[in-house]
Design an enzyme around this catalytic site. Sequence first.
Site, PDB file in Angstrom:
ATOM      1  N   ASP A  49     -36.877 -41.740 -43.588  1.00 14.22           N
ATOM      2  CA  ASP A  49     -36.466 -40.954 -44.753  1.00 14.22           C
ATOM      3  C   ASP A  49     -35.487 -41.721 -45.646  1.00 14.22           C
ATOM      4  O   ASP A  49     -34.611 -41.128 -46.290  1.00 14.22           O
ATOM      5  CB  ASP A  49     -35.890 -39.595 -44.331  1.00 14.22           C
ATOM      6  CG  ASP A  49     -36.920 -38.750 -43.579  1.00 14.22           C
ATOM      7  OD1 ASP A  49     -38.103 -38.818 -43.936  1.00 14.22           O
ATOM      8  OD2 ASP A  49     -36.537 -38.060 -42.620  1.00 14.22           O
ATOM      9  N   HIS A  89     -40.004 -35.236 -48.318  1.00 13.24           N
ATOM     10  CA  HIS A  89     -39.045 -34.777 -47.313  1.00 13.24           C
ATOM     11  C   HIS A  89     -38.357 -33.504 -47.823  1.00 13.24           C
ATOM     12  O   HIS A  89     -37.934 -33.453 -48.972  1.00 13.24           O
ATOM     13  CB  HIS A  89     -38.009 -35.854 -47.016  1.00 13.24           C
ATOM     14  CG  HIS A  89     -37.113 -35.485 -45.884  1.00 13.24           C
ATOM     15  ND1 HIS A  89     -37.531 -35.492 -44.566  1.00 13.24           N
ATOM     16  CD2 HIS A  89     -35.830 -35.044 -45.867  1.00 13.24           C
ATOM     17  CE1 HIS A  89     -36.534 -35.087 -43.790  1.00 13.24           C
ATOM     18  NE2 HIS A  89     -35.493 -34.811 -44.561  1.00 13.24           N
ATOM     19  N   ASN A 108     -43.137 -40.849 -49.504  1.00 11.96           N
ATOM     20  CA  ASN A 108     -42.947 -39.809 -48.486  1.00 11.96           C
ATOM     21  C   ASN A 108     -42.301 -38.582 -49.108  1.00 11.96           C
ATOM     22  O   ASN A 108     -41.438 -38.689 -49.974  1.00 11.96           O
ATOM     23  CB  ASN A 108     -42.028 -40.346 -47.375  1.00 11.96           C
ATOM     24  CG  ASN A 108     -41.778 -39.329 -46.279  1.00 11.96           C
ATOM     25  OD1 ASN A 108     -42.722 -38.706 -45.773  1.00 11.96           O
ATOM     26  ND2 ASN A 108     -40.520 -39.127 -45.905  1.00 11.96           N
ATOM     27  N   SER A 145     -37.297 -34.000 -51.718  1.00 10.04           N
ATOM     28  CA  SER A 145     -37.271 -35.379 -52.211  1.00 10.04           C
ATOM     29  C   SER A 145     -38.630 -36.039 -52.007  1.00 10.04           C
ATOM     30  O   SER A 145     -39.297 -35.798 -51.001  1.00 10.04           O
ATOM     31  CB  SER A 145     -36.250 -36.215 -51.423  1.00 10.04           C
ATOM     32  OG  SER A 145     -34.959 -35.639 -51.482  1.00 10.04           O
TER      33      SER A 145
END
Length: 182
Positions: A141, A105, A103, A132
Amino acid sequence: MKKIAVLFSGKGTNFAYLAEHLHHKDLEIAVALTNNPEAEGIAIAKAHGIPLEIIDPKAYESREAYDAAVVERLHLYTPELTVLAGFMRILTPVFTEQIRAINLHPSLLPRHKGLHAIEKSFEDNFDEGGVSVHWVTSELDGGKMIVQKRIPKAGHDLQSYTEAVKRIEKEALSEAILALLK
Ligand code: GAR
Protein backbone atom coordinates in the site's frame (compact mmCIF):
# COMPACT_ATOMS: atom_id res chain seq x y z
CA MET A 1 -9.20 -0.02 -27.64
CA LYS A 2 -6.77 0.16 -24.72
CA LYS A 3 -6.31 -3.04 -22.76
CA ILE A 4 -6.14 -3.50 -19.02
CA ALA A 5 -5.76 -6.48 -16.70
CA VAL A 6 -7.75 -6.70 -13.46
CA LEU A 7 -6.52 -8.74 -10.48
CA PHE A 8 -8.83 -9.67 -7.61
CA SER A 9 -9.00 -12.10 -4.70
CA GLY A 10 -12.54 -12.13 -3.35
CA LYS A 11 -15.95 -10.67 -4.08
CA GLY A 12 -14.79 -8.64 -7.04
CA THR A 13 -17.34 -5.82 -6.73
CA ASN A 14 -14.78 -3.38 -8.13
CA PHE A 15 -13.98 -5.73 -10.99
CA ALA A 16 -17.75 -6.05 -11.61
CA TYR A 17 -18.08 -2.27 -11.73
CA LEU A 18 -15.29 -1.97 -14.30
CA ALA A 19 -16.76 -4.83 -16.34
CA GLU A 20 -20.23 -3.23 -16.36
CA HIS A 21 -19.27 0.41 -16.85
CA LEU A 22 -15.99 0.59 -18.78
CA HIS A 23 -15.47 -2.75 -20.56
CA HIS A 24 -16.00 -2.47 -24.32
CA LYS A 25 -16.88 1.22 -23.90
CA ASP A 26 -13.75 3.03 -22.73
CA LEU A 27 -11.35 0.08 -22.61
CA GLU A 28 -11.07 -3.69 -22.89
CA ILE A 29 -10.48 -5.88 -19.85
CA ALA A 30 -8.13 -8.23 -21.68
CA VAL A 31 -7.80 -10.58 -18.71
CA ALA A 32 -8.99 -11.01 -15.14
CA LEU A 33 -6.63 -12.87 -12.85
CA THR A 34 -7.16 -14.24 -9.36
CA ASN A 35 -5.06 -16.05 -6.77
CA ASN A 36 -8.18 -17.58 -5.22
CA PRO A 37 -9.91 -20.52 -6.92
CA GLU A 38 -12.96 -19.87 -4.69
CA ALA A 39 -13.23 -16.13 -5.44
CA GLU A 40 -16.78 -14.92 -6.03
CA GLY A 41 -15.42 -12.61 -8.73
CA ILE A 42 -14.76 -15.58 -11.00
CA ALA A 43 -18.44 -15.58 -11.96
CA ILE A 44 -18.15 -11.96 -13.11
CA ALA A 45 -15.43 -12.82 -15.62
CA LYS A 46 -17.59 -15.64 -16.94
CA ALA A 47 -20.69 -13.44 -17.15
CA HIS A 48 -18.85 -10.83 -19.24
CA GLY A 49 -16.86 -13.27 -21.35
CA ILE A 50 -13.59 -11.89 -19.99
CA PRO A 51 -10.62 -14.28 -20.21
CA LEU A 52 -9.81 -15.57 -16.73
CA GLU A 53 -6.59 -16.83 -15.19
CA ILE A 54 -6.70 -18.62 -11.84
CA ILE A 55 -3.19 -18.92 -10.42
CA ASP A 56 -3.17 -20.67 -7.07
CA PRO A 57 -0.16 -19.79 -4.85
CA LYS A 58 -0.27 -23.32 -3.39
CA ALA A 59 1.44 -24.58 -6.54
CA TYR A 60 4.49 -22.31 -6.06
CA GLU A 61 7.41 -22.53 -3.68
CA SER A 62 8.08 -18.85 -3.15
CA ARG A 63 6.50 -15.44 -3.59
CA GLU A 64 8.98 -14.75 -6.37
CA ALA A 65 8.05 -17.95 -8.24
CA TYR A 66 4.37 -17.08 -7.90
CA ASP A 67 4.89 -13.53 -9.11
CA ALA A 68 6.93 -14.78 -12.07
CA ALA A 69 4.02 -17.00 -13.10
CA VAL A 70 1.58 -14.09 -12.80
CA VAL A 71 3.86 -11.80 -14.84
CA GLU A 72 4.23 -14.45 -17.53
CA ARG A 73 0.46 -14.85 -17.87
CA LEU A 74 -0.18 -11.11 -17.85
CA HIS A 75 2.35 -10.50 -20.62
CA LEU A 76 0.38 -12.82 -22.92
CA TYR A 77 -2.52 -10.34 -22.90
CA THR A 78 -0.36 -7.20 -23.39
CA PRO A 79 -2.28 -4.92 -20.99
CA GLU A 80 -1.25 -1.28 -20.97
CA LEU A 81 -2.21 -1.04 -17.31
CA THR A 82 -2.81 -3.65 -14.59
CA VAL A 83 -5.37 -2.87 -11.91
CA LEU A 84 -5.25 -4.46 -8.45
CA ALA A 85 -8.89 -4.41 -7.37
CA GLY A 86 -8.84 -6.24 -4.05
CA PHE A 87 -5.83 -8.43 -4.95
CA MET A 88 -4.74 -9.34 -1.44
CA ARG A 89 -1.11 -10.29 -1.89
CA ILE A 90 2.16 -8.61 -1.09
CA LEU A 91 4.04 -8.33 -4.37
CA THR A 92 7.77 -8.81 -4.89
CA PRO A 93 10.03 -6.83 -7.25
CA VAL A 94 9.57 -9.69 -9.75
CA PHE A 95 6.09 -8.25 -10.26
CA THR A 96 6.56 -4.57 -9.45
CA GLU A 97 9.57 -4.08 -11.70
CA GLN A 98 7.85 -5.56 -14.74
CA ILE A 99 4.20 -4.62 -14.47
CA ARG A 100 2.76 -1.11 -14.63
CA ALA A 101 0.12 -1.49 -11.96
CA ILE A 102 -2.19 0.56 -9.76
CA ASN A 103 -3.85 -0.47 -6.50
CA LEU A 104 -7.09 0.49 -4.80
CA HIS A 105 -7.04 0.83 -1.02
CA PRO A 106 -9.95 1.74 1.29
CA SER A 107 -8.26 4.47 3.37
CA LEU A 108 -6.60 7.82 2.95
CA LEU A 109 -3.07 6.47 2.62
CA PRO A 110 -0.57 6.64 4.21
CA ARG A 111 -3.07 6.09 7.02
CA HIS A 112 -4.08 2.47 7.69
CA LYS A 113 -2.09 0.32 5.31
CA GLY A 114 -2.86 -3.39 5.23
CA LEU A 115 -5.95 -5.22 6.43
CA HIS A 116 -9.07 -3.79 8.13
CA ALA A 117 -8.45 -0.32 6.73
CA ILE A 118 -12.16 0.59 6.66
CA GLU A 119 -12.71 -0.22 10.35
CA LYS A 120 -9.46 1.47 11.34
CA SER A 121 -10.36 4.60 9.36
CA PHE A 122 -13.79 4.74 10.94
CA GLU A 123 -12.37 4.39 14.42
CA ASP A 124 -9.46 6.84 14.17
CA ASN A 125 -9.57 10.45 15.39
CA PHE A 126 -9.83 12.15 12.00
CA ASP A 127 -13.12 13.65 10.77
CA GLU A 128 -12.71 12.11 7.33
CA GLY A 129 -11.81 8.74 5.91
CA GLY A 130 -11.67 7.89 2.25
CA VAL A 131 -10.12 5.81 -0.49
CA SER A 132 -6.85 5.88 -2.44
CA VAL A 133 -5.62 4.71 -5.83
CA HIS A 134 -1.84 4.61 -6.10
CA TRP A 135 1.00 3.16 -8.16
CA VAL A 136 2.12 -0.27 -7.02
CA THR A 137 5.57 -0.76 -5.56
CA SER A 138 6.89 -3.63 -3.49
CA GLU A 139 6.02 -1.64 -0.37
CA LEU A 140 2.55 -2.74 0.77
CA ASP A 141 0.00 0.00 0.00
CA GLY A 142 2.91 2.35 -0.77
CA GLY A 143 3.71 4.07 -4.07
CA LYS A 144 2.88 7.45 -5.56
CA MET A 145 -0.72 8.64 -5.18
CA ILE A 146 -2.97 8.97 -8.23
CA VAL A 147 -6.44 9.72 -6.81
CA GLN A 148 -7.82 10.14 -3.29
CA LYS A 149 -11.44 10.73 -2.37
CA ARG A 150 -12.51 11.85 1.08
CA ILE A 151 -15.58 10.75 3.03
CA PRO A 152 -16.75 12.81 6.03
CA LYS A 153 -17.52 10.44 8.91
CA ALA A 154 -20.15 12.62 10.59
CA GLY A 155 -23.58 10.99 10.62
CA HIS A 156 -22.26 7.55 9.68
CA ASP A 157 -22.20 4.32 11.62
CA LEU A 158 -19.66 1.69 10.55
CA GLN A 159 -22.12 0.04 8.19
CA SER A 160 -23.12 3.18 6.33
CA TYR A 161 -19.49 4.38 6.28
CA THR A 162 -18.48 1.03 4.74
CA GLU A 163 -21.20 1.40 2.11
CA ALA A 164 -19.94 4.91 1.29
CA VAL A 165 -16.40 3.55 0.90
CA LYS A 166 -17.58 0.77 -1.39
CA ARG A 167 -19.44 3.30 -3.56
CA ILE A 168 -16.69 5.88 -3.73
CA GLU A 169 -13.89 3.43 -4.41
CA LYS A 170 -15.56 2.52 -7.70
CA GLU A 171 -15.59 6.19 -8.72
CA ALA A 172 -11.96 6.69 -7.67
CA LEU A 173 -10.76 3.57 -9.49
CA SER A 174 -12.59 4.38 -12.74
CA GLU A 175 -11.40 7.97 -12.65
CA ALA A 176 -7.78 6.90 -12.15
CA ILE A 177 -7.89 4.29 -14.92
CA LEU A 178 -9.48 6.65 -17.44
CA ALA A 179 -7.01 9.42 -16.62
CA LEU A 180 -4.04 7.07 -17.03
CA LEU A 181 -5.25 5.56 -20.31
CA LYS A 182 -5.81 8.95 -22.00
C1 GAR B 1 -11.86 -3.19 -1.66
O1 GAR B 1 -12.50 -2.53 -0.59
C2 GAR B 1 -10.45 -2.68 -1.84
O2 GAR B 1 -10.34 -1.32 -1.55
C3 GAR B 1 -9.70 -3.54 -0.83
O3 GAR B 1 -10.27 -4.81 -0.99
C4 GAR B 1 -11.65 -4.67 -1.30
C5 GAR B 1 -11.99 -5.59 -2.46
O4 GAR B 1 -13.36 -5.59 -2.68
N1 GAR B 1 -8.29 -3.56 -1.10
C6 GAR B 1 -7.35 -3.55 -0.15
O5 GAR B 1 -7.61 -3.56 1.05
C7 GAR B 1 -5.91 -3.55 -0.66
N2 GAR B 1 -4.99 -3.37 0.39
P1 GAR B 1 -13.98 -6.27 -3.99
O6 GAR B 1 -13.40 -7.68 -4.09
O7 GAR B 1 -15.45 -6.32 -3.75
O8 GAR B 1 -13.63 -5.42 -5.19
